[in-house]
Design a protein around this motif. Sequence first.
Motif, short mmCIF file in Angstrom:
data_model
loop_
_atom_site.label_atom_id
_atom_site.label_comp_id
_atom_site.label_asym_id
_atom_site.label_seq_id
_atom_site.Cartn_x
_atom_site.Cartn_y
_atom_site.Cartn_z
N ARG A 276 0.83 -1.20 0.00
CA ARG A 276 0.00 0.00 0.00
C ARG A 276 0.87 1.26 0.00
NH1 ARG A 276 -2.17 -2.96 4.21
NH2 ARG A 276 -1.59 -1.38 5.77
N CYS A 277 0.27 2.37 -0.45
CA CYS A 277 0.90 3.71 -0.43
C CYS A 277 2.15 3.81 -1.30
CB CYS A 277 1.23 4.14 1.01
SG CYS A 277 -0.22 4.47 2.01
N LEU A 278 2.30 2.94 -2.28
CA LEU A 278 3.46 3.05 -3.16
C LEU A 278 3.30 4.30 -4.03
CD1 LEU A 278 3.86 -0.67 -4.25
CD2 LEU A 278 5.19 0.59 -2.55
N PRO A 279 4.39 4.98 -4.32
CA PRO A 279 4.29 6.24 -5.07
C PRO A 279 3.70 6.04 -6.45
CG PRO A 279 6.57 5.52 -4.91
CD PRO A 279 5.79 4.65 -3.99
N ILE A 280 2.97 7.04 -6.89
CA ILE A 280 2.41 7.06 -8.25
C ILE A 280 3.45 7.66 -9.17
CG2 ILE A 280 0.60 8.03 -9.71
CD1 ILE A 280 -1.15 8.15 -7.15
N VAL A 281 3.86 6.91 -10.17
CA VAL A 281 4.85 7.39 -11.14
C VAL A 281 4.13 7.71 -12.44
CG1 VAL A 281 6.91 6.82 -12.47
CG2 VAL A 281 6.73 6.10 -10.07
N ASP A 282 4.20 8.96 -12.84
CA ASP A 282 3.49 9.43 -14.02
C ASP A 282 4.32 9.22 -15.29
OD1 ASP A 282 1.03 11.46 -14.79
OD2 ASP A 282 2.79 11.83 -16.04
N GLN A 283 5.59 9.62 -15.25
CA GLN A 283 6.44 9.53 -16.44
C GLN A 283 7.86 9.13 -16.04
OE1 GLN A 283 5.80 12.83 -19.50
NE2 GLN A 283 4.77 13.73 -17.73
N VAL A 284 8.52 8.42 -16.95
CA VAL A 284 9.91 8.00 -16.76
C VAL A 284 10.71 8.43 -17.98
CG1 VAL A 284 11.49 6.07 -16.38
CG2 VAL A 284 9.19 6.01 -15.38
N PHE A 285 11.84 9.09 -17.75
CA PHE A 285 12.73 9.54 -18.82
C PHE A 285 14.13 8.96 -18.58
CE2 PHE A 285 9.50 12.79 -18.46
CZ PHE A 285 9.24 13.18 -19.76
N PRO A 286 14.88 8.68 -19.64
CA PRO A 286 16.28 8.31 -19.42
C PRO A 286 17.06 9.51 -18.87
CG PRO A 286 15.84 8.60 -21.76
CD PRO A 286 14.52 8.68 -21.07
N LEU A 287 18.15 9.22 -18.17
CA LEU A 287 18.95 10.29 -17.57
C LEU A 287 19.35 11.34 -18.61
CD1 LEU A 287 20.49 11.33 -15.04
CD2 LEU A 287 22.44 9.94 -15.80
N GLY B 8 3.15 20.83 -15.67
CA GLY B 8 2.19 20.67 -14.59
C GLY B 8 1.04 19.73 -14.86
N GLU B 9 1.15 18.89 -15.87
CA GLU B 9 0.06 17.97 -16.20
C GLU B 9 0.22 16.61 -15.54
OE1 GLU B 9 -2.72 18.80 -17.79
OE2 GLU B 9 -1.89 20.83 -17.79
N HIS B 10 1.35 16.36 -14.90
CA HIS B 10 1.61 15.05 -14.32
C HIS B 10 0.78 14.84 -13.05
CE1 HIS B 10 4.28 17.91 -12.33
NE2 HIS B 10 4.38 17.06 -11.32
N ILE B 11 0.52 13.58 -12.77
CA ILE B 11 -0.13 13.16 -11.52
C ILE B 11 0.83 12.22 -10.82
CG2 ILE B 11 -2.05 11.88 -10.53
CD1 ILE B 11 -3.78 12.90 -12.83
N GLY B 12 1.39 12.66 -9.73
CA GLY B 12 2.40 11.87 -9.04
C GLY B 12 3.79 12.31 -9.39
N LYS B 13 4.68 11.34 -9.61
CA LYS B 13 6.10 11.61 -9.73
C LYS B 13 6.62 11.46 -11.15
CE LYS B 13 8.73 12.10 -6.92
NZ LYS B 13 9.45 12.25 -5.68
N ILE B 14 7.73 12.16 -11.41
CA ILE B 14 8.51 12.02 -12.65
C ILE B 14 9.87 11.46 -12.24
CG2 ILE B 14 9.59 13.24 -14.57
CD1 ILE B 14 7.29 15.32 -14.28
N VAL B 15 10.35 10.46 -12.96
CA VAL B 15 11.56 9.74 -12.56
C VAL B 15 12.52 9.63 -13.74
CG1 VAL B 15 12.48 7.54 -11.68
CG2 VAL B 15 10.33 8.44 -10.78
N LEU B 16 13.82 9.70 -13.46
CA LEU B 16 14.86 9.45 -14.44
C LEU B 16 15.39 8.03 -14.28
CD1 LEU B 16 16.93 12.75 -14.08
CD2 LEU B 16 15.27 12.21 -15.87
N LYS B 17 15.48 7.31 -15.38
CA LYS B 17 16.07 5.97 -15.35
C LYS B 17 17.51 6.07 -15.79
CE LYS B 17 15.45 1.24 -17.08
NZ LYS B 17 14.64 0.35 -17.93
N VAL B 18 18.41 5.53 -14.99
CA VAL B 18 19.86 5.66 -15.25
C VAL B 18 20.36 4.41 -15.96
CG1 VAL B 18 22.11 6.04 -14.20
CG2 VAL B 18 20.08 7.14 -13.25
#
Length: 334
Positions: free
Chosen positions: A300-311, A324-334
Amino acid sequence: MNTVAIPERMTEIVISTPGGPDVLHPRVVDVPHPRRGEVLVRVEAAGVNRPDVIQRMGRYPMPPGAHPTPGLEVAGEVVGFGDDTNGFALGEKVCGLTNGGGYAEYCVLPVGQTLPRPPGVDAIHAAAIPETFFTVWANLFRIGRASKGQRVLVHGGTSGIGTTALMLCREFGIQAFATAGSERKCAAIRKLGAEAINYHEQNFALAIQEKTEGHGVDVILDIIGGSYFERNVAALARDGRLVVIGFLGGTVVEQVDLQALVLKRACVTGSTMRARSTAEKAEIAADLRLHVWPVFAAGRCLPIVDQVFPLSRAADAHRAMEAGEHIGKIVLKV
């Protein structure tokens, strides 16, 4: 220093000069060496946060000793540690709050700000945990003293901070309200168990008074700042706490009705995470491990990831954040 085999050089994303997303550029630098009390992490993913954007624009007051490379949270594998550093093993999967430097292939973390990766959580979602969960726990629960049976108002309910706050309110029996600017975002808020207020259609202070039958809310977690101050005070219950953690609506309040504050016995406070001491951050990490990590383990309560981009596309990640259109988090994949 104890390590496994690691390269001497790595790629990181730096801010060439204050400005727009295009000032983010890769460069090759030496892999950092962990000092006493630090672990070296091979980064698998790094979270993107509003303070990164503000830092890129040259508007973030950097605390002494902070790493100038952006990136406040990472997930990865421990590949080295400095002297007198206990609690983690080489190869262990972790996530943690950095002192900067997360947009990179390797990053050092203070051991007190490092946490084991929750069971069953991948690197992308683990990287989206530290900054928002540290921030929400410190401000909503420690400073704001939100507790079961109380009412909370969260501004920016679909941001990383907002979605985290709403999930934790639901988990711990707190009635939550949240503001957003579109029906799509209001629907996401309702899906998280909170009551949504579209700030384009309603005065949120009046809506809160109506929804709470004139009682108001016990705590407000505010990322807007100046432009919301008067309405925030109006939305508070007696003995309510207004916790300001952002300034999207400015840092200055033109007028303050002190009588309204006094009559409500209101407390107005705020904080930033980055300026806290290592010891303070370690205390928050210990709280999270005690109270929130078992919730993660239960799925439960795991973060919501909206978009993932490469580093390499960190600039695009910043553009998405600013849109500002995202819902939750934006993450970079390394």
